[in-house]
Design a protein around this motif. Structure first.
Motif, PDB file in Angstrom:
ATOM      1  N   SER A 126       0.801  -1.170   0.072  1.00  0.00           N
ATOM      2  CA  SER A 126       0.178   0.061   0.011  1.00  0.00           C
ATOM      3  C   SER A 126       0.867   1.275  -0.059  1.00  0.00           C
ATOM      4  O   SER A 126       1.732   1.254   0.819  1.00  0.00           O
ATOM      5  N   SER A 127       0.543   2.288  -0.904  1.00  0.00           N
ATOM      6  CA  SER A 127       1.317   3.161  -1.085  1.00  0.00           C
ATOM      7  C   SER A 127       0.866   4.588  -0.941  1.00  0.00           C
ATOM      8  O   SER A 127      -0.537   4.771  -1.210  1.00  0.00           O
ATOM      9  N   LEU A 128       1.544   5.710  -0.418  1.00  0.00           N
ATOM     10  CA  LEU A 128       0.796   7.186  -0.298  1.00  0.00           C
ATOM     11  C   LEU A 128       1.680   7.916  -1.291  1.00  0.00           C
ATOM     12  O   LEU A 128       2.853   7.883  -1.356  1.00  0.00           O
ATOM     13  N   GLU A 129       0.818   8.505  -2.082  1.00  0.00           N
ATOM     14  CA  GLU A 129       1.245   9.427  -3.086  1.00  0.00           C
ATOM     15  C   GLU A 129       0.775  10.963  -2.914  1.00  0.00           C
ATOM     16  O   GLU A 129      -0.356  11.255  -2.430  1.00  0.00           O
ATOM     17  N   TYR A 130       1.756  11.950  -3.506  1.00  0.00           N
ATOM     18  CA  TYR A 130       1.431  13.308  -3.103  1.00  0.00           C
ATOM     19  C   TYR A 130       1.717  13.796  -4.507  1.00  0.00           C
ATOM     20  O   TYR A 130       3.070  13.775  -4.991  1.00  0.00           O
ATOM     21  N   ARG A 131       0.723  14.236  -5.400  1.00  0.00           N
ATOM     22  CA  ARG A 131       0.867  14.727  -6.639  1.00  0.00           C
ATOM     23  C   ARG A 131       1.658  13.790  -7.638  1.00  0.00           C
ATOM     24  O   ARG A 131       2.477  13.927  -8.451  1.00  0.00           O
ATOM     25  N   GLY A 132       1.273  12.666  -7.630  1.00  0.00           N
ATOM     26  CA  GLY A 132       1.852  11.323  -8.427  1.00  0.00           C
ATOM     27  C   GLY A 132       3.019  10.970  -8.113  1.00  0.00           C
ATOM     28  O   GLY A 132       3.639  10.123  -8.840  1.00  0.00           O
ATOM     29  N   LYS A 133       3.587  11.307  -7.132  1.00  0.00           N
ATOM     30  CA  LYS A 133       4.678  10.885  -6.449  1.00  0.00           C
ATOM     31  C   LYS A 133       4.695   9.963  -5.309  1.00  0.00           C
ATOM     32  O   LYS A 133       4.028  10.412  -4.145  1.00  0.00           O
ATOM     33  N   VAL A 134       5.428   8.777  -5.098  1.00  0.00           N
ATOM     34  CA  VAL A 134       5.354   7.978  -4.012  1.00  0.00           C
ATOM     35  C   VAL A 134       5.981   8.512  -2.841  1.00  0.00           C
ATOM     36  O   VAL A 134       7.245   8.931  -2.981  1.00  0.00           O
ATOM     37  N   VAL A 135       5.461   8.941  -1.734  1.00  0.00           N
ATOM     38  CA  VAL A 135       5.942   9.471  -0.574  1.00  0.00           C
ATOM     39  C   VAL A 135       5.714   8.538   0.544  1.00  0.00           C
ATOM     40  O   VAL A 135       6.335   8.985   1.776  1.00  0.00           O
ATOM     41  N   GLY A 136       5.339   7.385   0.488  1.00  0.00           N
ATOM     42  CA  GLY A 136       5.399   6.568   1.730  1.00  0.00           C
ATOM     43  C   GLY A 136       4.762   5.192   1.194  1.00  0.00           C
ATOM     44  O   GLY A 136       3.814   4.999   0.209  1.00  0.00           O
TER      45      GLY A 136
END
Length: 228
Positions: A126-136
């Motif tokens: 499971s991933s977290l994205e900010y403006r299309g970039k994986v940040v977590g």
């Protein structure tokens, strides 16, 4: 004294009878009996083979029908029950127009197996994205769900601040009071349908709007996609 000896065997000119010990047996009768026995033996073998073939075909048809009806592979259903903010820390540097932020989201998932057999899933993410970039990212260990069962999963996604340092839009988003994040969960595995293994994949994506002022989630939109 002369003894007359009768011939032990004698055959007629046409060779159709044999005399032995005072009796006679027809050679045509012997040969025809053997042929009848052979025919009966062949017929029994043919019926046995035909019966086996029909039995195998019947079993194959039954299994095929079951595979496409009762045991038909169905995709796992992933449902996002809730997303909450676990932690949110913000440090603004107005002079340098920079922001340091730490965000952790608690995600409550439900994974349902609608199949008549167990579902085994492999290591997933499971991933977290900010403006299309994986940040977590958060690893989901492999597991198994019994037929018709639903299991809950609690996932904590933590934003990696160092991955946001180069993003110039972060400062303006934080100043505006709203920050948009996306969560993506992919779970893949296999369902054993009779003698076959069917691969199934489930995708879940949620767009989350975080209000950095009151530290709450103001909007959430989730989309689901499956593939067999």
């Amino acid at each position: 004294m002369e003894l007359e000896s009768a011939p032990l065997s004698a055959s007629s000119k046409d060779g159709k009878s044999i005399r032995q010990n005072g009796g006679s047996v027809s050679t045509n009768h012997l040969s025809s009996s053997k042929e009848v026995e052979k025919k009966q033996r062949r017929r029994r073998c043919w019926f046995i083979c035909l019966g086996l073939i029909l039995f195998v075909l019947a079993i194959a048809i039954i299994l095929l029908v079951l595979a496409f009806t009762v045991f038909k592979a169905k995709h796992p259903v992933v449902t996002v029950n809730s997303i909450n903010i676990k932690d949110l820390n913000i440090d603004l540097d107005i002079l340098r127009l920079q922001v340091h932020i730490n965000v952790s989201l608690d995600i409550d998932l439900s994974l349902k197996n609608p199949n008549k057999v167990g579902f085994k899933y492999t290591n997933s993410t499971s991933s977290l994205e900010y403006r299309g970039k994986v940040v977590g990212e958060f690893p989901i260990p492999a597991g198994k769900i019994s037929a018709g069962k639903t299991v809950g999963m609690n996932i904590t996604l933590t934003l990696m601040a160092d991955r946001l340092l180069s993003n110039a839009q972060l400062y303006s988003d934080v100043i505006s009071g709203n920050m948009s994040l996306s969560t993506h969960t992919r779970i893949s595995g296999k369902v054993h349908v009779l003698f076959f293994k069917v691969k199934v994949v489930s995708y879940t994506a949620c767009d989350v709007n975080v209000n950095v002022i009151n530290r709450s989630i103001t909007d959430m939109d989730c989309r689901y996609k499956t593939k067999i």
